[in-house]
Design an enzyme around this catalytic site. Structure first.
Site, PDB file in Angstrom:
ATOM      1  N   ASP A  19     -84.932  10.245  -7.571  1.00 13.38           N
ATOM      2  CA  ASP A  19     -86.342  10.600  -7.517  1.00 13.38           C
ATOM      3  C   ASP A  19     -86.559  11.453  -6.267  1.00 13.38           C
ATOM      4  OD1 ASP A  19     -89.221  10.366  -7.947  1.00 13.38           O
ATOM      5  OD2 ASP A  19     -89.187   8.913  -6.301  1.00 13.38           O
ATOM      6  N   ASP A  21     -90.181  12.155  -4.584  1.00 13.18           N
ATOM      7  CA  ASP A  21     -91.276  11.750  -3.702  1.00 13.18           C
ATOM      8  C   ASP A  21     -91.037  10.383  -3.075  1.00 13.18           C
ATOM      9  OD1 ASP A  21     -92.422  14.107  -4.428  1.00 13.18           O
ATOM     10  OD2 ASP A  21     -93.955  13.231  -5.719  1.00 13.18           O
TER      11      ASP A  21
END
Length: 268
Positions: A19, A21
């Site tokens: 991922d 963020d």
């Protein structure tokens, strides 16, 4: 949803999925993009303040709030509508270098490098616009990127999405499809995320990791004996400093507007 790969990978190998963020990068990439647009006078102060509030909640709580994600998405789509795709890609490259490059978590970068050194494919899987995801991928020398794709016709953005936001369960669906295409054994794959929203993705692979996790993911990871990596520092100070920074930004914006108003002919 779109993907971007550098080269084909050996059949039967595993891959690592990250991922973006708060996992690879501090805070929300879409906010940093908005900041870059605002610094180039391409985004309004009001838009930036809305993004800033979502960013503050994100950094203080460590969790993604659907209303903030949706607000960021809608604002970004409204901005790109009618713009040339290549122009926005070039702008994304500038903004990454100016605003985002120094926000990569060194600890997560080391995890990424460990997979690369072992010869494993490393892919980003993120709700971030695929244009940004691809730039991060290229700058860090990763294998590929899955991200949210804005619709374009004849090289111009329409202001709509192709499919859905690549978020939550959609990530697991996209990774499963990619693994099938590439011939990867999901039980030999790794995945890294900060958010309990990504539990469908983390549960899909044989080697899940929680990175800078929110409370729900931390508890789940501990219960299931998943590795937990926390690269955040001075978290107590952050809870005070970030809202103060946003308040300062608002005050600064008001001051700038006041100065401009006093200087304008119509203000006399």
């Amino acid at each position: 949803m779109s993907h971007d790969a550098v080269s084909p990978n050996p059949v039967g190998t595993g891959a690592a999925f990250f991922d973006v963020d708060n996992t690879l990068m501090r805070g929300a990439s879409i906010y940093h993009f908005a900041r870059g647009l605002a610094s180039r006078d391409l985004f309004t102060t009001r838009d930036l303040m809305r993004f800033a509030w979502g960013q503050t909640v994100f950094r203080v709580t460590g969790s993604e709030q659907p209303e903030h994600i949706n607000a960021a998405r809608e604002a970004a789509l409204a901005f790109v509508a009618g713009h040339d795709v290549q122009d926005l890609v070039s702008l994304c490259e500038e903004i990454y270098d100016d605003t985002m490059a120094d926000r990569i978590w060194e600890g997560t970068r080391a995890l990424v490098q460990g997979h690369l050194d072992a010869g494993r494919p490393v892919w980003l899987v993120t709700a971030t616009p695929v244009e940004l995801a691809q730039i991060i991928r290229r700058r860090l020398g990763l294998t590929g990127a899955l991200g949210t794709e804005a619709e374009s016709i004849d090289g111009v953005y329409t202001g709509r999405l192709n499919g859905d936001l690549l978020h939550g369960p959609a990530k697991a669906v996209a990774v499963r499809a990619l693994a099938h295409k590439e011939g990867w054994d999901l039980s030999a794959c790794s995945a890294y995320s900060d958010s309990s929203n990504d539990l469908p993705l983390l549960s899909l692979v044989g080697d899940p990791h929680a990175v800078n996790p929110d409370g729900d993911l931390r508890r789940y990871a501990r219960t299931h004996e998943w590795p937990v990596h926390d690269f955040r520092r001075h978290r107590a100070a952050l809870k005070v400093a970030v809202p103060a920074a946003v308040a300062g930004a608002v005050a600064g914006a008001v001051a700038v507007r006041a100065v401009r108003h006093r200087r304008s002919p119509t203000a006399r």
